[in-house]
Design a protein around this motif. Structure first.
Motif, PDB file in Angstrom:
ATOM      1  N   ALA A 207       1.120  -1.326  -0.445  1.00 46.76           N
ATOM      2  CA  ALA A 207       0.109  -0.342   0.434  1.00 46.76           C
ATOM      3  C   ALA A 207       0.741   1.535   0.168  1.00 46.76           C
ATOM      4  O   ALA A 207       0.742   2.364  -0.686  1.00 46.76           O
ATOM      5  N   LEU A 208       1.899   1.100   1.184  1.00 42.76           N
ATOM      6  CA  LEU A 208       2.883   2.555   1.607  1.00 42.76           C
ATOM      7  C   LEU A 208       3.206   2.793  -0.014  1.00 42.76           C
ATOM      8  O   LEU A 208       3.637   3.910  -0.819  1.00 42.76           O
TER       9      LEU A 208
ATOM     10  N   LEU B 172       2.923   1.518  -3.236  1.00 42.70           N
ATOM     11  CA  LEU B 172       1.709   2.109  -4.182  1.00 42.70           C
ATOM     12  C   LEU B 172       1.589   3.555  -4.130  1.00 42.70           C
ATOM     13  O   LEU B 172       1.474   4.391  -4.755  1.00 42.70           O
ATOM     14  N   ALA B 173       1.021   4.083  -2.943  1.00 40.39           N
ATOM     15  CA  ALA B 173       0.926   5.488  -2.360  1.00 40.39           C
ATOM     16  C   ALA B 173       2.294   6.532  -2.366  1.00 40.39           C
ATOM     17  O   ALA B 173       1.536   7.898  -3.552  1.00 40.39           O
TER      18      ALA B 173
ATOM     19  N   LEU C  79      -5.456   9.148  -3.973  1.00 37.81           N
ATOM     20  CA  LEU C  79      -4.737   7.570  -4.560  1.00 37.81           C
ATOM     21  C   LEU C  79      -5.957   7.010  -5.285  1.00 37.81           C
ATOM     22  O   LEU C  79      -5.858   6.337  -7.028  1.00 37.81           O
TER      23      LEU C  79
ATOM     24  N   ILE D 166      -5.812   1.145   5.772  1.00 34.57           N
ATOM     25  CA  ILE D 166      -4.185   0.107   4.530  1.00 34.57           C
ATOM     26  C   ILE D 166      -5.252  -0.993   3.841  1.00 34.57           C
ATOM     27  O   ILE D 166      -5.419  -1.346   3.012  1.00 34.57           O
TER      28      ILE D 166
ATOM     29  N   LEU E 132      -7.858   0.476   2.168  1.00 30.48           N
ATOM     30  CA  LEU E 132      -7.059   0.842   0.537  1.00 30.48           C
ATOM     31  C   LEU E 132      -6.697  -0.517  -0.371  1.00 30.48           C
ATOM     32  O   LEU E 132      -6.957  -0.509  -1.567  1.00 30.48           O
ATOM     33  N   LEU E 133      -6.257  -1.945   0.160  1.00 26.77           N
ATOM     34  CA  LEU E 133      -5.927  -2.905  -0.581  1.00 26.77           C
ATOM     35  C   LEU E 133      -7.227  -3.353  -0.787  1.00 26.77           C
ATOM     36  O   LEU E 133      -7.124  -3.730  -2.237  1.00 26.77           O
TER      37      LEU E 133
END
Lengths: 618, 148
Positions: A527-528, A530-531, B63, B135, B138-139
């Motif tokens: 996630a990080l 990609l961010a 994002l 998170i 987000l995933l």
């Protein structure tokens, strides 16, 4: 590694105390302990320390503003050791100027207040001393609200009195009232009349105001001169800071805990075994007549932990210490944690461009600030991790957010693949933690504990993992079941009765959800990464949108620079925080306890200035 | 409604809701930060890190919105549009709620750091615990998007 430590008792003559303490502080290798017998002396330097604190506070507005990331000024060691007479003189001069300013300010404020009071009466044409009672009549000053002025006027006329309106503003009329002596003013009060008494002054009001104004103007000019003088003094050098730190060191020397008799002083504390020689040399330099006794730490004693790691690993110590300091006699986890922190940080940044920027900013910060302590360590961690960031960037093909020739694959396009990759990293990380615990258990002779509590879980996790690969599906299932059976039958072994044992096993097996959430937690790496990548890409997109005319390119450069620096800062913060979290919660929960106390030597530790080290240092 | 419009609404909601969550969270933490900094200005650096933590949800929402935008085409049918809308929702909703919740945790951690400056690392960990769910959301959003 945790350094082996000794308890040290130094017995010396009272007259040598000051020299001994100064020497110990300078060598900075001994942690002085506050024992039951020791007393902290009242310090004579406390007053000076307070004075310097006040001075620093006072000259703050006059000291030129330091640029961001300014370097901490340096002094030579011998300069720091003794307070110089000229510095003291300069400090007292600054104190005198500050006091001067304060007095002038107070006088000015009083004058201004007086002017404010007198202003409405500027047109009063009798001298101030003649106000009040004369033989038959009284002259009285007062105010009346404008709204009620008409009524007031009538009341004055009907009461056989005289009045002059001296001035008025929006709401109030300022009035000189002439009445027969001792006449009651009660009736007038009904119209809102308020008597005003001016301070005892003489002469014409207009002249008095003019005089006061001249006086304040002059005082303002003087004040400006004094301020300028002070600003010049405050700007040159850092006398106040230096004196403050000198007296603080002095204060610490004076208040060091020590037990005393009439003739002797006993100072006790901890010293790492590998530093005994240095400490002893420092003590012998201070005095020939003293007795030093060493002993090993007693069981149950709260022993401080002094960490000894290689140069690279030691940069990561502050991360562990933030969680919990390793206990003396426990394991030092830094050696295993540091490489993992390094790798995971890189995976979270995962960009060649940002890795390069990390080097640039890291080196710049170190050059400009010459930081010490934790901040220095964090910058070093970032510098070290720039290597892994660049490697990860090349592997996954990320350059300032743009995808270009990934060696493995692009996380953005093949997200599921990357997700599995991060989970594998997680399994490897957690297994490392379990293996550390296995080694610990075996060293402690608890081989069965290692099999029951760690290997069993490794079998379960590995087995579950293999189930996803079709070729070894059955083997994976068997391995997982074996692990599960071990947990089911052994986790409750500490319980007394059979019922407790059974329940213990079942409850422990439920811990599988804990392990899976731990592994899932590593998806934050994806996630990080990609961010950071996508935000970088968006910045490139935004910059690309304005390109075209020449000024468009100018704007796009600004967007590139500001956007990527913003993204880098955000990415670094996230990577730092979440990498810490993975170490603390997912990794350390498997083997590390900590709860130690950090070894903190009695030493010279000025914050406002740096003392130049003779032997280099880092 | 056309699929394109539905997908755009989804992307918009994702950036907006997660952004709101972060804004409220950072505000809550910022108030606590201001209070502690007024008493202990030296701690500002440590506290700023804590205050910044609830800010990530907004970035995640942004994002996902961008990733959705990359997939939007003119003349999508409604089911495609709703799919993108659905993929945006985990991040939008979890971003809103977790941003606010993380802000409250950050404020508590800031107060703790004010009393015990050495405990800032623990405070950071506590605050980061809340972020786990942002998170995960987000995933989920990203994985759902890869299936469309």
């Amino acid at each position: 590694m945790i350094a082996s430590i000794k308890y040290m008792s130094i017995l010396c003559m009272k007259e040598d105390r000051d020299r001994l303490v100064a020497s110990l502080q300078k060598c900075g290798e001994v942690m002085v302990e506050d024992t039951d017998e020791s007393v902290r002396n009242a310090a004579s330097s406390a007053d000076m320390l307070r004075r310097m604190e006040k001075l620093r506070e006072g000259i703050k507005p006059f000291v030129p503003k330091k640029p961001l990331f300014a370097e901490i000024p340096q002094v030579e060691e011998h300069e720091f050791e003794t307070v110089s007479e000229s510095d003291l003189q300069k400090a007292s001069e600054m104190e005198r100027l500050l006091a001067d300013i304060a007095i002038k300010k107070a006088a000015d404020a009083a004058d201004n207040e007086l002017i404010r009071q007198l202003k409405p009466w500027a047109n009063l044409n009798i001298p101030l001393e003649e106000l009040g009672d004369s033989e038959y009549a009284s002259f009285i000053l007062g105010t009346v609200p404008l709204k009620r002025l008409e009524g007031f006027k009538n009341a004055v006329i009907s009461g056989v009195m005289g009045m002059d309106i001296i001035s008025d503003d929006e709401k109030t009329a300022y009035i000189l009232l002439s009445v027969i002596k001792n006449e009651s003013l009660a009736e007038l009060a009904e119209y809102g009349f308020e008597r005003i008494t001016l301070p005892p002054l003489k002469g014409n009001v207009r002249d008095t105001i003019a005089d006061l104004e001249v006086r304040t103007e002059k005082s303002n000019k003087e004040m400006a001169a004094v301020r300028e003088k002070l600003a010049v003094l405050a700007a040159e050098g850092n006398t106040a800071d230096l004196l403050y730190e000198q007296y603080r060191a002095d204060y610490e020397r004076e208040t060091v805990p020590a037990a005393e008799t009439n003739e002797t002083v006993l100072i006790e504390g901890w010293v790492p075994e590998d530093r005994i020689e240095i400490a002893e040399k420092a003590i012998r330099q201070a005095t020939e007549v003293c007795d030093i006794i060493y002993r090993d730490p007693l069981p149950g004693e709260s022993v401080p932990t002094s960490l000894r790691s290689g140069k690279a690993v030691s940069q990561f110590e502050s991360i562990t210490n933030m969680f919990s300091v390793p206990s003396y006699g426990g394991t030092d986890p830094n050696k295993v944690m540091a490489p993992w922190y390094w790798i995971i940080f890189g995976l979270m940044m995962c960009d060649v461009g940002y890795g390069a920027l990390m080097i640039v900013f890291g080196v710049l910060l170190k050059k400009l600030m010459k930081p010490k302590g934790t901040i220095n360590q964090i910058i070093n961690v970032i510098l070290l991790s720039s290597v892994t960031s660049i490697i990860a960037g090349v592997l996954f093909g990320s350059y300032f957010g743009e995808v270009w020739n990934p060696i493995l694959f692009s996380p953005l396009k093949e997200t599921t693949k990357m997700l599995i990759f991060t989970m594998l990293i997680g399994v490897a990380h957690i297994f490392t933690g379990l293996i550390v615990k296995i080694i610990e258990n075996i060293r402690a002779g608890k081989v069965f504990d290692a099999v029951f509590d760690q290997i069993s879980w490794m079998l379960i996790i590995a087995g579950f993992g293999l189930i996803f690969i079709p070729a070894v599906k059955t083997i994976g299932m068997i391995i997982a079941v074996i692990g599960g059976i071990i947990v089911l039958f052994t986790a409750g072994r500490a319980k007394k009765n059979i019922f407790g044992k059974a329940v213990g096993g079942l409850v422990a097996l439920y811990g599988i959800s804990g392990y899976f959430s731990d592994i899932l937690s590593y998806s934050r790496i994806l996630a990080l990464g990609l961010a950071t990548g996508v935000v970088g890409m968006v910045m490139n997109m935004l910059a690309g949108m304005v390109q075209g005319p020449w000024w468009g390119y100018m704007i796009s450069i600004v967007i590139y620079v500001v956007g990527h620096i913003f993204n880098l800062a955000l990415g670094l913060l996230s990577a730092y925080v979440h990498d810490c979290r993975l170490q603390y919660i997912e990794f350390y929960s498997k083997f590390y306890e900590g709860n130690g106390r950090l070894f903190k030597a009695f030493s010279l530790e000025p914050k406002l200035i740096n003392i130049k080290q003779q032997n280099g240092g880092n | 409604m056309s699929g394109t419009a539905i997908a755009i609404i989804g992307a918009g909601l994702c950036a907006a809701l997660a952004g709101c969550g972060s804004a409220v969270g950072v505000m809550t933490a910022g108030k606590a930060n201001a209070g502690v900094t007024s008493e202990k200005p030296d701690l500002f650096g440590k506290l700023l890190v804590l205050q910044a933590l609830p800010g990530t949800q907004g970035i995640y929402g942004f994002l996902i919105a961008i990733l959705i935008l990359a997939k939007i085409t003119v003349g999508m049918d409604a089911s495609q549009g709703w799919s993108l809308f659905g993929a945006a929702m985990p991040m939008a909703i979890a971003g809103l709620v977790s941003g606010i919740a993380q802000g409250k945790t950050a404020a508590a951690a800031i107060h703790m750091t004010g009393k015990q400056p050495d405990a800032s690392g623990k405070g950071i960990t506590m605050t980061a615990m809340v972020e786990t769910y942002a998170i995960l959301a987000l995933l989920t959003s990203i994985l759902l998007l890869t299936k469309i």
